[in-house]
Each structure stands twice: as structure tokens, then as C-alpha cells.
Design a protein around this motif. Structure first.
Motif, short mmCIF file in Angstrom:
data_model
loop_
_atom_site.label_atom_id
_atom_site.label_comp_id
_atom_site.label_asym_id
_atom_site.label_seq_id
_atom_site.Cartn_x
_atom_site.Cartn_y
_atom_site.Cartn_z
N VAL B 365 0.86 -1.20 0.00
CA VAL B 365 0.00 0.00 0.00
C VAL B 365 0.88 1.24 0.00
N VAL B 366 1.89 1.22 0.88
CA VAL B 366 2.77 2.37 1.01
C VAL B 366 3.54 2.59 -0.29
N ARG B 367 4.06 1.49 -0.83
CA ARG B 367 4.83 1.60 -2.07
C ARG B 367 3.97 2.18 -3.19
N ARG B 368 2.74 1.68 -3.29
CA ARG B 368 1.88 2.15 -4.38
C ARG B 368 1.44 3.61 -4.17
N LEU B 369 1.28 4.00 -2.89
CA LEU B 369 0.96 5.41 -2.61
C LEU B 369 2.12 6.29 -3.05
N ILE B 370 3.34 5.86 -2.73
CA ILE B 370 4.53 6.63 -3.12
C ILE B 370 4.63 6.72 -4.65
N GLU B 371 4.32 5.61 -5.31
CA GLU B 371 4.34 5.64 -6.77
C GLU B 371 3.38 6.69 -7.34
N LYS B 372 2.22 6.81 -6.68
CA LYS B 372 1.27 7.82 -7.16
C LYS B 372 1.83 9.23 -6.98
N ILE B 373 2.47 9.44 -5.82
CA ILE B 373 3.05 10.77 -5.58
C ILE B 373 4.20 11.01 -6.57
N ASP B 374 5.03 9.98 -6.75
CA ASP B 374 6.12 10.10 -7.73
C ASP B 374 5.56 10.41 -9.12
N GLY B 375 4.40 9.82 -9.40
CA GLY B 375 3.78 10.06 -10.70
C GLY B 375 3.41 11.52 -10.90
N ILE B 376 2.93 12.14 -9.84
CA ILE B 376 2.61 13.57 -9.93
C ILE B 376 3.90 14.38 -10.06
N ALA B 377 4.89 14.01 -9.21
CA ALA B 377 6.16 14.77 -9.21
C ALA B 377 6.87 14.63 -10.55
N GLY B 378 6.71 13.49 -11.19
CA GLY B 378 7.42 13.25 -12.43
C GLY B 378 6.67 13.72 -13.66
N ASN B 379 5.46 14.20 -13.46
CA ASN B 379 4.65 14.63 -14.59
C ASN B 379 4.83 16.14 -14.79
N GLU B 380 5.59 16.48 -15.83
CA GLU B 380 5.94 17.90 -16.01
C GLU B 380 4.73 18.77 -16.30
N LYS B 381 3.67 18.14 -16.80
CA LYS B 381 2.48 18.92 -17.12
C LYS B 381 1.66 19.21 -15.86
N VAL B 382 1.55 18.20 -15.00
CA VAL B 382 0.64 18.29 -13.84
C VAL B 382 1.37 18.69 -12.56
N GLY B 383 2.58 18.17 -12.40
CA GLY B 383 3.29 18.31 -11.13
C GLY B 383 3.48 19.74 -10.65
N PRO B 384 4.12 20.61 -11.45
CA PRO B 384 4.43 21.96 -10.95
C PRO B 384 3.19 22.71 -10.47
N GLY B 385 2.11 22.62 -11.24
CA GLY B 385 0.89 23.32 -10.83
C GLY B 385 0.26 22.71 -9.60
N THR B 386 0.40 21.39 -9.45
CA THR B 386 -0.18 20.74 -8.27
C THR B 386 0.57 21.14 -7.01
N PHE B 387 1.90 21.04 -7.04
CA PHE B 387 2.67 21.35 -5.83
C PHE B 387 2.69 22.86 -5.56
N GLY B 388 2.78 23.65 -6.62
CA GLY B 388 3.01 25.08 -6.42
C GLY B 388 4.35 25.28 -5.74
#
Lengths: 556, 556
Positions: B365-388
Motif C-alpha cells: 500500500v505504502v509503495r503504491r501510494l509513493i508511486e502515485k506521488i512520484d507520478g505527480i512529481a514526475g509529470n511535467e504537465k501536472v506536477g508543478p501546478g499541483t505542488f506550487g
């Protein structure tokens, strides 16, 4: 059971709510203790029931074996009551309240409103015993004791129940929330739950034990909170009878009787221990300003207070002077000035009062006012019941001290004979003339039958002094007599802004001292006289919070 | 003028009130910054308008000659704003507020509601400039800045105006009171006047300067009180633009523009001086708990607070795990955990999570949660706007300190590139594993992108820890994922009693971080996270009192 109680009493609640909204006259319980209304033997039976309680343990309050018993009440009419009450430790009271909380809170708002209305209807049968209990603890005359601790208090409690029911049901308790997101829709199922803030404490006063406590008690209960009622040690019996009745009704309908408990002072006073107990979430208080301000500062508590104020009356101009002075004289005499609504400072233009009969010089106005008071004092039929007796010996001492102030004594206080009670502590009012510059004398509360007559340079000065005093020292009432529309408008503007309700040109059988349930907000909460206003929405909504739950529907 | 504004905007107010009562979805202003809605050039124009303000004096706030100018804002995206604002002394602000009070209070509730709705409608034209101002003071991504400081804040303000109008007009403002007294009738003509408690102070925060300030500003104004808006020194511009717009609309309609004023910190911080000023009657505050508790204890003030909380999420059981983890990962990432609604403590059974695909072990569960966060962080289109970006450097330091805690680091925080802003202070979340016994670590707020994953013996332990933490440290949100109706009911009971709003089984484009105007009460006021709930009746009614005047009709 409860659902049927709600439907049974729905007409009572609806009539109350309708009056609350339109502020018209409404009374659920007739205010006259007339045999035609309450039965031929009601008064005699009530007095007998009161007498039967004297010198005994007061039972029916959920006393447990081993509980100590305490009581020290004395009638201001001159005899000890000799009644003791169960005095469990504070922790035990809180434990029982907490144990009752779950099932009390689990009742729906309609269930609680129905049950509480039933409790009011059923316990109204105790109006007469409670009236005698009130008379012989507070010193009120019988008629006032009946009205203030009976129909008027019950009406004010019903006002709290009805408005409580409305506040609890005003917004949807469930909703389907559908948000368009692009071409899709997100659907949430939402629920909202009312959560009572926790056990309430109602601290009663010695002069209006029931009237001032009932709104807080019923506001706590209707919003799902158990309540502990801590009467003034000098006026326990009226609330003991009421609390025992409420417990009986709760038990009869399967509700937890410990939702309402009586707490009494024992060897030491327990108000502070109760108030500071972490188990107490809400406090209602009527009494002196120092303790009220201490309570208001307690962190983490929701606190409603009615404290002291300095009420003023301004005489400006009149049509006929006699009806005005009769009205004012009665207001000053009623229950010997021991009402939080009694005027203390009477401002009169030094140049006199304009009337249809021409200008009446200041000295004549004062003389005629005194004659009206003397008329009440000298009327053996009306006087004793109007003045009643003085609740606390300290008030008599205050009269003696006041008579030594550097002021002209206009009328001396004198003993009043109370037929049948040779030892009654009963006196007529002291009237002193105080100059506008003697602010240190009259800009503070002098509780009891002490009246300051203040000759001013005119109504402008009267108003400035009355307004300042209301804003700084608080005021619960204010009376004006004027036939000049401009003056009335100006006085209304200034006094209402200072948080004083205004009464204009009262004559006949209506007095500034009275506040009518469903229509008059008692105390505005707009000056230092108190932070609670009876019964407004704030008095209800601060006793609970709403927690929401939202849940995503499974995608179709 | 105003009467016509009220009729013009009556449909807006009626729709708002209807949503407030039925709690259904409602949005007066569309939340998407779409060219189709707001115009093709709206975004570019807004950015240009923002850029045109940089490095200049901000004018249009009623500045007087001789007023000092101050300002020290820096964009978390890496450049100084260089804007200064007029910073008159506190006494001058209070004097101007007091001067505006009379004519503002003299407007009828309908006049004020109409004018304030007009002000919202007119100033909505500033959504885009305010969005850029918000982005470059708070660090929010553009979309969130647009929504939170635009349509969502405007909706919440409209909610305050609409409910304010309802509360002010809920009871009759005049009545003829006829009391039968024997065979006669006493008739009183009664009037009731709403009196605002006095000048309000709204103290803004650095992360949601508009959203968290607008309800208090509009609640003060609708109830007849002038208001002084004191933004956080790091996020002045969004409120400066809004306040200038409101003043402009007030002036255009003949209302006193000083009914709303901006106060800014100069050489020294002025929040305390303002709060303690005897001219301030009402305070709204969003910020840290220490200052909030100090404000709550100020005697004689009406104080509304939103302070810190520790939000929890509990994973119990799911249908499909991936949509749940995607939803949670987004909640943890959005604006880098700088929302008062972001979950901090994620409780997961050590035995794993039951799902339609079978039991998923805790580590998976933890690993897959981290993968989802990594997915946002690694997505140049979505990540920057999400994190701010991170609003305050202290938050970066807190991440470093947290990484040194005696806990297993599950995911390290790492820099996030913000295109076009090489100096942006932007990072992805730190995830730490904390054991249930390490209460000293996770039972307090760790503001920013710091997440504690807490493996428990099961949902019972998860719930006990989440509930205790909400009751003791406060909580503004709570999220549960469970397919078990008994678990859901038990969790709802416990968390709602602890004053935490509950979100169940959120997946897709709806997150626990969001609170919807007209439907969700933001903060329950039922735990230490704050004493105000947006926007409930208490938030309105404590800002005014009602004074009555009653007058005896001449006897016929």
C-alpha cells in the motif's frame, strides 16, 4: 413515545414560534393565579404543599445513599425553611451527566422538543408550590412570585425550546450534492449532525431563581446537552421542585433523568469548582459582575451572563403627569427595587417638566412622585405585596450606608408591615437627590430600594449621562417619558446604540420592569450588563456545533 | 440606488439562500478559468495587470499625503514584488472606520446586501489579476490561486452576505403588542433595531489570503460594521486589489468607502496593536494557534478563529485500491500540504488493506501510494501546478528537521522544477513512517509537505488515535476509505463527536482538501482547530445585537 409527544405539542411549539417571529403578544400559561383558571383550591393546596416541605429532606432528586444533605434557606418573611437537599460531590454530578449524555443526545430535535414541552406542561401543575417557595426564598410578594417563577418563566423556557427546535432543524440534515466537473458529475451524499457542546451548568441567582435559570436550562437540554442546575444557596427550593418535576417526566418517558440534576452548596460554595471542571462546556449565570466576568474569561467554555447594570429613567415632557408618576412610582417600588430591570437613576430637568397642565417645577415633580410612593407604602392592601421583602440583609445595610451619602434625602426608607409575618425584612424605597457631577455615587449599581433623583440642565444632559452610564456600567432597561417626537427619536438612537432597550411613555398596567417572553429580548448583550440576550438565536446556536459527513456514491 | 441594487441582485441572493438551506451544490461564479467563460484575453490581461503593479506604489486605498508606504512581499516563485502600500497609523484607521460607521449602519439590511452583492459581482472582474497576485504571494499554482482567491472565495463571501441578510430580517422589525389585562388591553408599539457591535478587524494568513478573509469581511459589512483588513505581510496584494475594488464600488454608490480599509504592517507588526485597540469590537483570524488563543482571550471582543489542526486519513478497506491511492496522493501533494485541510497522518493497518483484489500488504500500500506521488512529481504537465511553491522558507527548514526525526524515511522530499521560475521554492512531499507510540511526533501540526504514515494494529487503533488527536490538537478534515458499513458508522460517530467533518471513499475529481461554499461547513468549531465555522448562523449573529423600543399607544 417521543414522536407522539412532538405531534401532541406541535400546536404549542408552532404558536410559540409564530410569536417569536412576529414578536406579538403570546402567553402559553395564564399569568393570573385565578381560581377560575387554576382551580378553586390551587392556591391553598400549593401553600399546603410548600408547608409540607419545611423542615424535611427534599427527596426525588436521584439522591444516593451516603450523599450528604445540606440546606440553609431562610424566608425573608422571617423564618428558616429547614429544608436540606442531597449534595453529591461535583465529580459525581459530572459523571452522572456524562452517563446521561449519550441517550439524551441520541434523541432527535423533535423528540427533545416534544419531551421538553411535555415536561413544561406537566410541571406547570407545580406553579403554586413553586410560587410559595419563591416568595419565601426571594422575598417576592405572592403575585410576583407566582408570575415570575410560574407562567412567565415557563413561557421563557418554551421560547428556548421552540427556537431551539427551529435552529436545530433550519438547514437540511441530508443532501445529495452534485457537482458538474467537465462533462461528468461528482455526486456526494451528505449528512449533517448536530453535536451538543457538552454538559451545561446553570448558576441561579437569589432574586429570580426560576425565571433567570429556565432559559439556560431548556436551551441546554433542547440542544442535546445535559445540564446541572446550581441554585443560589438562598433560593434552592423553587428550582429543586422544578428539577424534580423535570426528572420525573423524563423518567416517565424513558429519557435519562440525569439529563437534569440539582447541585447545591455544602460546607463550601461549589460554583467555581463546577465552572472550572473540564466536564462543564456551557455556563449560564445570573449574578454579580465580578463573578460573571471571571466566568466569561474561563478558557474553552461557552458562557452566557446576566450581570449588574445601572438603569435610568428620563422625564422630559408629558401629557398628564399623574399617570406617569404613578407608573414610575410602582416601577421603583415593585419588589423593593430588587429587579435587574428596576430604574435606579431618575433624571428630571431642574427647570421642571412640561405637561398639558403647564410646566411642573422640579420640586413639585419630586414631591408628587414621593406622594405616589407613599401612597403605595400606605396602602395596606397593595403595599406589602408590591414591596415584598428584602432577600438579603446586606441590602438593608446598603440602604443605611446610602442614607449617609453626601446627598439630600428626599424620602427615607421605612419598614413595611407584612401581615402574618411580624419578622419580615420589608421596607419602602429610599430616594436621594444626587447632582449630575456626583457620578461616583450614581454611575454604579446600588442594588435594592435605593433611587437617585438627578436634576439636570435638561434632557440633553439627562441623555448624555444615561447613555454613558449604560455604555460603561451596563443597563438592562431604560424608560423615557416625552411628548416630543424629536426627543424620542434622539433618545432611542443614543440608548439603543448603548445596548439599552427603550420603553417610552408607559402608563397604566405596564411597567419598564417587565420583559415579555416571545416579544422583548431581555438584555441586549450590547453593554456590560450581560453577554446573553433572552432568547435570541445566539443564546441557542452557541450550545452546539454541526459536523458534516460526505460520501462519494459509487460510480455508476 | 441601493433599493434597486437589492432587487437587481435578489435572484443571486435567493439562489444562495436556497443552497444554504438545502446544502446542495451551488456556485455563483464558475470555478474554471476558461476563456469560454471569462473571455479569450482574460488570463493574459490578468497577468499583465499583475505585472503592471510590480515595483510600484499600490494606489486607490484612500491614501493621504504624509502616509508612509510599506511592502516586503516576495514571490515564492523567486522574485520580489517591490510593491508598497499606504500604511497609516492604527489610530487613523480606527478614526476613519468610526467616521464611516454611522452611514454604513444606517443602510437597511437589504441595502447592504444589495450593495455587497453588487460589489462581489463588479469585483469578480479582478479574478485574474488577483489569481496572479495570489500565486506570487502564497506560492499556489495558478489554477488553485484562481479558484481559491476567485470564485470559491466570492461564493463564500456571498454565503456570508446571504445568510447575513436572512439573520438580520428573520424576526419582525416592528410589532403591535396587545396584552389583555382584565377586560382592557394594553397596546405597545414595538420596534427592533439591529446594532452592529463595532469595527471589525480581519487578520489574513499567508496561504489563503482571500478565501479565509472574505467571509469575515463580508459578515462584518452585512451586519453593519466597518472592517479593517490586515493581510499577512507576505500576502498583501490579493487583498489590496480586492479592498480597492470594494471601496470603488461603495464610492460609486454613495456609500462610505472607509467601511472597508486595508491595514499593512510597517516597521513593526501591527496585528496586536489593532486587536487590542478599544475601537475594534470584532476580530476574524486565520493563522497559528498561539496568536489565535491570545486573541480568543482578549476581553470584550467577539473573536472568530481558524487555527492549526492535525488532519488524519484512515485506510480501512477498499473496492479498488488504485483510485483511492490516486485520490489520497493528490490530496497530499496539492499546494505542497500547505492547506489547513491537507491530511497529515495516514493510518494504515499493519495487516494491510482489504480490497476487491484481495488483501494488499501494508508495504505494498505504502509503495503504491509513493508511486502515485512520484507520478505527480514526475509529470511535467501536472506536477508543478499541483505542488506550487512553498510560501515560507521556514517550511523548507521544517522538512529538513522532520527528515532527521527517529523515523523511517519512506519518501524523501525533492526539488520540483517550476517552468519559467528557476528560483522557485518548490518541493515534493516527505513521507515518514511513524509508530503509533510516537505521539509526540505526529500529534502536532507539521505544516507543509510532511506526511506521517502510521501502521496500526487495525482500524480500531487508527480511529482511537485520529479521534484523540482531533479532540486534543484539533482537526479541520478527516478522510476514511472503507467498504464496511459498520466501520463507517463507528468512524463517523467518533470523528463527528470530536468535531471533525468526515469524508468517506473519495475518488476521482473530489478531494478531502476541498470545502464547498453553501454546502460544507468549513471548520466545525467543535475542537481546538478553531472557534468559527464557515458560514453558520453563529458566524453572523455574534456580530450584532438587537435593541428593542416599545411605546405605549395613547389610550383611545
Amino acid at each position: 413515545m417521543s414522536a407522539s409527544l412532538f405531534s401532541t405539542h406541535r400546536p404549542i411549539l408552532d404558536a410559540a414560534l409564530s410569536a417569536i417571529h412576529d414578536r406579538r403578544f403570546h402567553a402559553q400559561w395564564p399569568e393570573m393565579p385565578s381560581p377560575k383558571i387554576y382551580g378553586d383550591t390551587a392556591q391553598a393546596d400549593g401553600e399546603a404543599a410548600f408547608r409540607a416541605l419545611l423542615g424535611k429532606r427534599f427527596e426525588g432528586l436521584g439522591e444516593e445513599s451516603g450523599t450528604p444533605w445540606h440546606g440553609s434557606e431562610e424566608s425573608p418573611y422571617g423564618f428558616p425553611l429547614g429544608i436540606t437537599y442531597p449534595a453529591p460531590p461535583v465529580d459525581a454530578l459530572l459523571r452522572r451527566a456524562e452517563a446521561a449524555r449519550g441517550s439524551w443526545a441520541a434523541l432527535s430535535p423533535a423528540d427533545r422538543a416534544g419531551l421538553l414541552t411535555e415536561a413544561l406542561v406537566a410541571s406547570a401543575k407545580q406553579f403554586f408550590p413553586i410560587a410559595y417557595a419563591t416568595m419565601h426564598t426571594t422575598g417576592q410578594g405572592f403575585l410576583m412570585a407566582f408570575q415570575a417563577s410560574g407562567p412567565h418563566a415557563w413561557d421563557r423556557a418554551l421560547e428556548a425550546v421552540a427556537l431551539g427546535y427551529e435552529e436545530l432543524t433550519r438547514f437540511a440534515s441530508a443532501a445529495t450534492w452534485e457537482k458538474p466537473v467537465g462533462k461528468a458529475v461528482v455526486t456526494l451524499r451528505k449528512n449533517y449532525r448536530v453535536v451538543g457542546r457538552g454538559t451545561g451548568l446553570v448558576i441561579g441567582c437569589s432574586t429570580f431563581p426560576v425565571w433567570n435559570s429556565f432559559p439556560g436550562i431548556f436551551a441546554d437540554l433542547v440542544t442535546g446537552n445535559p445540564v446541572i442546575v446550581k441554585p443560589h444557596p438562598g433560593a434552592v427550593l423553587p428550582l429543586a421542585i422544578a428539577v424534580a418535576e423535570l426528572r420525573r417526566v423524563f423518567a416517565a418517558h424513558g429519557a435519562p433523568e440525569d439529563a437534569v440534576q440539582l447541585a447545591v452548596d455544602g460546607e463550601s460554595l461549589i460554583a467555581k469548582e463546577l465552572a472550572e471542571h473540564p466536564g462543564i462546556a456551557i455556563i449560564d449565570y445570573t449574578g454579580n459582575s465580578a463573578f460573571g466576568e471571571y466566568l466569561e474569561r474561563l478558557p474553552g467554555k461557552t458562557v452566557f451572563t446576566e450581570k449588574a447594570g445601572v438603569n435610568a429613567a428620563i422625564l422630559d415632557s408629558v401629557d398628564a403627569l399623574d399617570p406617569v408618576l404613578e407608573n414610575l412610582a410602582f416601577s421603583l417600588s415593585l419588589y423593593s427595587g430588587q429587579m435587574c430591570t428596576t430604574p435606579q437613576n431618575v433624571f428630571i430637568p431642574r427647570a421642571g417638566v412640561r405637561s398639558a397642565e403647564g410646566w411642573v417645577p422640579y420640586e413639585d415633580v419630586v414631591r408628587r412622585l414621593i406622594e405616589k410612593i407613599d401612597g403605595i407604602a400606605g396602602n395596606e392592601k397593595v403595599g406589602p405585596g408590591t414591596f415584598g421583602a428584602v432577600q438579603h440583609p446586606a441590602t438593608l445595610e446598603r440602604i443605611s450606608t446610602a442614607a449617609q451619602l453626601p446627598c439630600r434625602v428626599l424620602r427615607a426608607s421605612a419598614p413595611v408591615a407584612q401581615p402574618g409575618f411580624a419578622q419580615a425584612r420589608s421596607v419602602s424605597p429610599l430616594l436621594l437627590e444626587v447632582l449630575p457631577g456626583q457620578a461616583e455615587v450614581y454611575q454604579r449599581e446600588m442594588f435594592g430600594p435605593i433611587v437617585f433623583i438627578i436634576p439636570t440642565s435638561g434632557t440633553d444632559e439627562s441623555l448624555a449621562l444615561a447613555r454613558d452610564s449604560a455604555a460603561r456600567a451596563g443597563a438592562i432597561t431604560f424608560a423615557l417619558w416625552s411628548v416630543d417626537e424629536d426627543v424620542i427619536a434622539r433618545v432611542e438612537d443614543a440608548m439603543m446604540a448603548a445596548g439599552a432597550p427603550v420603553s417610552v411613555n408607559l402608563t397604566g398596567p405596564i411597567w419598564v420592569n417587565q420583559a415579555a417572553a416571545f416579544s422583548d429580548f431581555h438584555v441586549t448583550a450590547g453593554n456590560p450588563a450581560g453577554n446573553a440576550s433572552l432568547v435570541n438565536p445566539e443564546f441557542i446556536v452557541r450550545r452546539f456545533f454541526v459536523a458534516g459527513s460526505r460520501r462519494k456514491e459509487k460510480d455508476a
